[in-house]
Design an enzyme around this catalytic site. Structure first.
Site, PDB file in Angstrom:
ATOM      1  N   THR A 124       0.817  -1.217   0.000  1.00  0.00           N
ATOM      2  CA  THR A 124       0.000   0.000   0.000  1.00  0.00           C
ATOM      3  C   THR A 124       0.854   1.271   0.000  1.00  0.00           C
ATOM      4  O   THR A 124       1.996   1.264   0.482  1.00  0.00           O
ATOM      5  CB  THR A 124      -0.890  -0.022   1.278  1.00  0.00           C
ATOM      6  OG1 THR A 124      -1.418   1.272   1.509  1.00  0.00           O
ATOM      7  CG2 THR A 124      -0.092  -0.406   2.522  1.00  0.00           C
ATOM      8  N   ASP A 125       0.271   2.362  -0.488  1.00  0.00           N
ATOM      9  CA  ASP A 125       0.964   3.657  -0.448  1.00  0.00           C
ATOM     10  C   ASP A 125       1.146   4.158   0.983  1.00  0.00           C
ATOM     11  O   ASP A 125       1.929   5.073   1.234  1.00  0.00           O
ATOM     12  CB  ASP A 125       0.220   4.708  -1.295  1.00  0.00           C
ATOM     13  CG  ASP A 125      -1.241   4.910  -0.921  1.00  0.00           C
ATOM     14  OD1 ASP A 125      -1.699   4.364   0.103  1.00  0.00           O
ATOM     15  OD2 ASP A 125      -1.934   5.637  -1.671  1.00  0.00           O
ATOM     16  N   GLU A 126       0.418   3.555   1.931  1.00  0.00           N
ATOM     17  CA  GLU A 126       0.493   4.061   3.317  1.00  0.00           C
ATOM     18  C   GLU A 126       1.864   3.842   3.941  1.00  0.00           C
ATOM     19  O   GLU A 126       2.183   4.463   4.956  1.00  0.00           O
ATOM     20  CB  GLU A 126      -0.592   3.417   4.178  1.00  0.00           C
ATOM     21  CG  GLU A 126      -1.946   3.602   3.547  1.00  0.00           C
ATOM     22  CD  GLU A 126      -3.111   3.523   4.511  1.00  0.00           C
ATOM     23  OE1 GLU A 126      -2.920   3.686   5.714  1.00  0.00           O
ATOM     24  OE2 GLU A 126      -4.224   3.312   4.012  1.00  0.00           O
ATOM     25  N   TYR A 149      -0.822  -0.205  11.267  1.00  0.00           N
ATOM     26  CA  TYR A 149      -1.122  -0.921  10.009  1.00  0.00           C
ATOM     27  C   TYR A 149      -0.006  -0.676   8.988  1.00  0.00           C
ATOM     28  O   TYR A 149       0.594  -1.610   8.447  1.00  0.00           O
ATOM     29  CB  TYR A 149      -2.478  -0.453   9.438  1.00  0.00           C
ATOM     30  CG  TYR A 149      -2.669  -0.808   7.978  1.00  0.00           C
ATOM     31  CD1 TYR A 149      -2.733  -2.145   7.569  1.00  0.00           C
ATOM     32  CD2 TYR A 149      -2.777   0.183   6.993  1.00  0.00           C
ATOM     33  CE1 TYR A 149      -2.898  -2.488   6.228  1.00  0.00           C
ATOM     34  CE2 TYR A 149      -2.947  -0.148   5.653  1.00  0.00           C
ATOM     35  CZ  TYR A 149      -3.005  -1.484   5.274  1.00  0.00           C
ATOM     36  OH  TYR A 149      -3.156  -1.813   3.946  1.00  0.00           O
ATOM     37  N   LYS A 153       2.872  -3.198   7.304  1.00  0.00           N
ATOM     38  CA  LYS A 153       2.963  -3.421   5.854  1.00  0.00           C
ATOM     39  C   LYS A 153       4.377  -3.086   5.365  1.00  0.00           C
ATOM     40  O   LYS A 153       4.937  -3.790   4.525  1.00  0.00           O
ATOM     41  CB  LYS A 153       1.923  -2.576   5.100  1.00  0.00           C
ATOM     42  CG  LYS A 153       0.480  -2.975   5.324  1.00  0.00           C
ATOM     43  CD  LYS A 153       0.150  -4.378   4.848  1.00  0.00           C
ATOM     44  CE  LYS A 153       0.215  -4.534   3.341  1.00  0.00           C
ATOM     45  NZ  LYS A 153      -0.180  -5.914   2.938  1.00  0.00           N
TER      46      LYS A 153
HETATM   47  P1  NAD Z   1      -9.707  -7.167   3.631  1.00  0.00           P
HETATM   48  O1  NAD Z   1      -9.591  -6.777   5.067  1.00  0.00           O
HETATM   49  O2  NAD Z   1     -10.985  -6.931   2.908  1.00  0.00           O
HETATM   50  O3  NAD Z   1      -9.373  -8.727   3.470  1.00  0.00           O
HETATM   51  C1  NAD Z   1      -8.329  -9.355   4.156  1.00  0.00           C
HETATM   52  C2  NAD Z   1      -8.548 -10.850   4.036  1.00  0.00           C
HETATM   53  O4  NAD Z   1      -7.429 -11.517   4.674  1.00  0.00           O
HETATM   54  C3  NAD Z   1      -9.817 -11.356   4.731  1.00  0.00           C
HETATM   55  O5  NAD Z   1     -10.496 -12.258   3.906  1.00  0.00           O
HETATM   56  C4  NAD Z   1      -9.296 -12.053   5.980  1.00  0.00           C
HETATM   57  O6  NAD Z   1     -10.123 -13.129   6.425  1.00  0.00           O
HETATM   58  C5  NAD Z   1      -7.950 -12.551   5.492  1.00  0.00           C
HETATM   59  N1  NAD Z   1      -7.005 -12.762   6.602  1.00  0.00           N
HETATM   60  C6  NAD Z   1      -6.730 -11.911   7.628  1.00  0.00           C
HETATM   61  N2  NAD Z   1      -5.836 -12.473   8.454  1.00  0.00           N
HETATM   62  C7  NAD Z   1      -5.519 -13.692   7.931  1.00  0.00           C
HETATM   63  C8  NAD Z   1      -4.651 -14.732   8.327  1.00  0.00           C
HETATM   64  N3  NAD Z   1      -3.919 -14.634   9.452  1.00  0.00           N
HETATM   65  N4  NAD Z   1      -4.576 -15.846   7.562  1.00  0.00           N
HETATM   66  C9  NAD Z   1      -5.329 -15.966   6.436  1.00  0.00           C
HETATM   67  N5  NAD Z   1      -6.176 -15.009   6.027  1.00  0.00           N
HETATM   68  C10 NAD Z   1      -6.264 -13.885   6.761  1.00  0.00           C
HETATM   69  O7  NAD Z   1      -8.490  -6.444   2.915  1.00  0.00           O
HETATM   70  P2  NAD Z   1      -8.335  -5.889   1.422  1.00  0.00           P
HETATM   71  O8  NAD Z   1      -8.811  -4.497   1.377  1.00  0.00           O
HETATM   72  O9  NAD Z   1      -8.876  -6.891   0.475  1.00  0.00           O
HETATM   73  O10 NAD Z   1      -6.747  -5.835   1.305  1.00  0.00           O
HETATM   74  C11 NAD Z   1      -6.000  -6.914   0.742  1.00  0.00           C
HETATM   75  C12 NAD Z   1      -4.545  -6.519   0.645  1.00  0.00           C
HETATM   76  O11 NAD Z   1      -4.409  -5.357  -0.158  1.00  0.00           O
HETATM   77  C13 NAD Z   1      -3.909  -6.172   2.002  1.00  0.00           C
HETATM   78  O12 NAD Z   1      -2.596  -6.668   2.020  1.00  0.00           O
HETATM   79  C14 NAD Z   1      -3.890  -4.668   2.016  1.00  0.00           C
HETATM   80  O13 NAD Z   1      -2.833  -4.177   2.813  1.00  0.00           O
HETATM   81  C15 NAD Z   1      -3.676  -4.363   0.552  1.00  0.00           C
HETATM   82  N6  NAD Z   1      -4.173  -3.072   0.089  1.00  0.00           N
HETATM   83  C16 NAD Z   1      -5.458  -2.706   0.316  1.00  0.00           C
HETATM   84  C17 NAD Z   1      -5.917  -1.477  -0.162  1.00  0.00           C
HETATM   85  C18 NAD Z   1      -7.344  -1.044   0.031  1.00  0.00           C
HETATM   86  O14 NAD Z   1      -7.679   0.102  -0.292  1.00  0.00           O
HETATM   87  N7  NAD Z   1      -8.251  -1.883   0.482  1.00  0.00           N
HETATM   88  C19 NAD Z   1      -5.041  -0.619  -0.835  1.00  0.00           C
HETATM   89  C20 NAD Z   1      -3.714  -1.027  -1.044  1.00  0.00           C
HETATM   90  C21 NAD Z   1      -3.307  -2.258  -0.583  1.00  0.00           C
HETATM   91  P1  TYD Z   2     -10.049   4.454   5.005  1.00  0.00           P
HETATM   92  O1  TYD Z   2     -11.118   3.995   4.061  1.00  0.00           O
HETATM   93  O2  TYD Z   2     -10.059   3.946   6.404  1.00  0.00           O
HETATM   94  O3  TYD Z   2      -8.678   4.148   4.281  1.00  0.00           O
HETATM   95  P2  TYD Z   2      -7.166   4.617   4.673  1.00  0.00           P
HETATM   96  O4  TYD Z   2      -7.140   5.053   6.077  1.00  0.00           O
HETATM   97  O5  TYD Z   2      -6.461   3.322   4.475  1.00  0.00           O
HETATM   98  O6  TYD Z   2      -6.810   5.689   3.694  1.00  0.00           O
HETATM   99  O7  TYD Z   2     -10.075   6.030   5.074  1.00  0.00           O
HETATM  100  C1  TYD Z   2      -9.963   6.825   3.899  1.00  0.00           C
HETATM  101  C2  TYD Z   2      -9.984   8.278   4.315  1.00  0.00           C
HETATM  102  O8  TYD Z   2     -11.261   8.581   4.889  1.00  0.00           O
HETATM  103  C3  TYD Z   2      -8.963   8.599   5.390  1.00  0.00           C
HETATM  104  O9  TYD Z   2      -8.418   9.906   5.155  1.00  0.00           O
HETATM  105  C4  TYD Z   2      -9.760   8.599   6.676  1.00  0.00           C
HETATM  106  C5  TYD Z   2     -11.134   9.064   6.233  1.00  0.00           C
HETATM  107  N1  TYD Z   2     -12.265   8.515   7.005  1.00  0.00           N
HETATM  108  C6  TYD Z   2     -13.230   9.378   7.544  1.00  0.00           C
HETATM  109  O10 TYD Z   2     -13.174  10.609   7.385  1.00  0.00           O
HETATM  110  N2  TYD Z   2     -14.253   8.827   8.257  1.00  0.00           N
HETATM  111  C7  TYD Z   2     -14.371   7.490   8.461  1.00  0.00           C
HETATM  112  O11 TYD Z   2     -15.325   7.047   9.131  1.00  0.00           O
HETATM  113  C8  TYD Z   2     -13.371   6.612   7.892  1.00  0.00           C
HETATM  114  C9  TYD Z   2     -13.451   5.130   8.075  1.00  0.00           C
HETATM  115  C10 TYD Z   2     -12.342   7.176   7.171  1.00  0.00           C
END
Ligand code: NAD
Ligand code: TYD
Length: 342
Positions: A124-126, A149, A153
């Site tokens: 992630t960009d975070e 988090y 990562k």
């Molecule tokens: P999510 O929380 O929706 O899904 C995570 C999944 O991992 C779930 O199905 C959970 O059951 C499984 N999991 C958690 N712990 C586990 C373990 N110990 N063993 C096996 N499975 C486990 O997350 P997401 O949004 O789909 O993110 C997936 C990946 O992409 C992550 O690595 C996250 O850091 C990365 N990512 C997410 C975003 C975003 O915006 N959602 C952006 C950039 C990168």
């Molecule tokens: P989020 O979806 O939690 O993703 P990330 O923290 O990984 O970027 O949040 C996206 C943006 O929205 C972040 O700047 C925090 C803000 N946010 C709110 O303002 N209210 C909320 O209830 C949540 C969950 C996020």
């Protein structure tokens, strides 16, 4: 190719599995997921009877289960399993260290022992922390994570890259911006705000609402992951992003406008501790080197996402019951009581 997707029952993993099975008729996919609150097999109900798909319930930190999956034959890994919500990482950082760092280590060790053609570490960009108003993160920007988090990562990324240098495991790291789309757990801002608006509940906007995020439709992330899986160079980091920045307030107002709901639903609440001000990814590397580009127009994709949550009310109502209610009260109860109109 037989691909192990970990965390495949989550948001990105389930979209990726659907994408891979649809795009590559010769590929098989094994989904290893422990099914935390964020994992949901309903997300994959349309592929569960596909003979090229198999689900294994198990934890990526459990060496025995992971070994069994690898022993069965795995050509490539896409590691999507993670604890993923910044706000939850402030409540329970240990879970994040365990899954994101130790879990990644267990997978890397298995990949080293059994050998794989590619290991994609989904990140992630975070990991870069916060940006000022100008400029973008490049793949060489320093890692300055702000939340537990992001720190876990970043640790996992470094561990993964060390396995290229130390053990010649062919790992490639991807870093993507904020995703949105169907099947996203409604703790993340877009599905939280859409589903709250559908219930005529308040939308809790953190701080002054001026934080900026770089949004990408999940299917575009999946196409980038697929390309990196096949063509990404080991030892390299690739950004995946649509170069699409919005302040949270602009985004919230857009969602409400598209849904025909009043802006009076927005409430300004106490800010997230350590809240990064801005993320923005420079994506020239993946575009020029691998020829990737996003396909989806942001507004169309947002409208499609809103429609999905409207039409799949049962899915998110089930998800929002149970453990989630407790989390919501803990995270938002006090904040909403002290909130002000935007
Ligand atoms: P999510 O929380 O929706 O899904 C995570 C999944 O991992 C779930 O199905 C959970 O059951 C499984 N999991 C958690 N712990 C586990 C373990 N110990 N063993 C096996 N499975 C486990 O997350 P997401 O949004 O789909 O993110 C997936 C990946 O992409 C992550 O690595 C996250 O850091 C990365 N990512 C997410 C975003 C975003 O915006 N959602 C952006 C950039 C990168
Ligand atoms: P989020 O979806 O939690 O993703 P990330 O923290 O990984 O970027 O949040 C996206 C943006 O929205 C972040 O700047 C925090 C803000 N946010 C709110 O303002 N209210 C909320 O209830 C949540 C969950 C996020």
């Amino acid at each position: 190719m037989k691909i192990l997707v970990t965390g495949g029952a989550g948001f990105i993993g389930s979209n990726l599995i659907r994408y891979l099975l649809g795009k590559h008729p010769e590929d098989r996919v094994v989904n290893l997921d422990v099914l935390t609150y964020a994992g949901n097999l309903e997300n994959l109900s349309d592929v569960e009877s596909n003979p090229r798909y198999r689900f294994v319930r198990g934890d990526i930190t459990d060496e025995k289960t992971v070994s069994e999956v690898f022993r069965d034959g795995v050509d490539a890994v896409v590691n999507c399993a993670a604890a993923t919500h910044v706000d939850r990482s402030l409540f329970e950082p240990r879970v994040f260290v365990r899954t994101n760092v130790e879990g990644t280590l267990v997978l890397l060790e298995a990949a080293r022992r059994w050998g794989v053609r590619k290991f994609v570490q989904v990140s992630t960009d975070e990991v870069y922390g916060s940006l000022a108003a100008e400029g973008k993160f490049t793949e060489d920007s320093p890692l300055r994570p702000s939340s537990p988090y992001a720190a876990t990562k970043a640790a996992a990324d470094l561990l993964a890259l060390s396995y290229v240098r130390s053990f010649s495991v062919p790992v490639t790291v991807t870093r993507c911006g904020n995703n949105f789309g169907p099947y996203q757990f409604p703790e993340k801002v877009i599905p939280l705000f859409i589903t709250n608006a559908l219930e005529d509940r308040w939308l809790p906007l953190y701080g002054d609402g001026a934080n900026v995020r770089d949004w990408i439709y999940v299917e575009d992330h999946c196409s980038g992951l697929d390309l990196v899986l096949r063509e990404g160079r080991p030892g390299e980091v690739y950004h995946i992003g649509a170069e699409n920045e919005w302040t949270n307030r602009e985004l919230t107002e857009l969602i409400l406008r598209e849904m025909g709901k009043p802006a009076s639903l927005i409430r300004l609440v106490e800010d997230r501790p350590g809240h990064d001000r801005r993320y923005a990814l420079d994506t020239r590397k993946i575009r020029s080197e691998l020829g990737w580009q996003p396909r989806h127009d942001f507004l169309d994709a947002l409208r499609r996402t809103i429609r999905w949550y409207r039409e799949n009310r049962g899915w998110w109502e089930r998800v929002k019951r149970g453990e989630y209610r407790e989390y919501y009260e803990r995270a938002y109860g006090e904040r909403l009581r002290g909130s002000v109109p935007a």
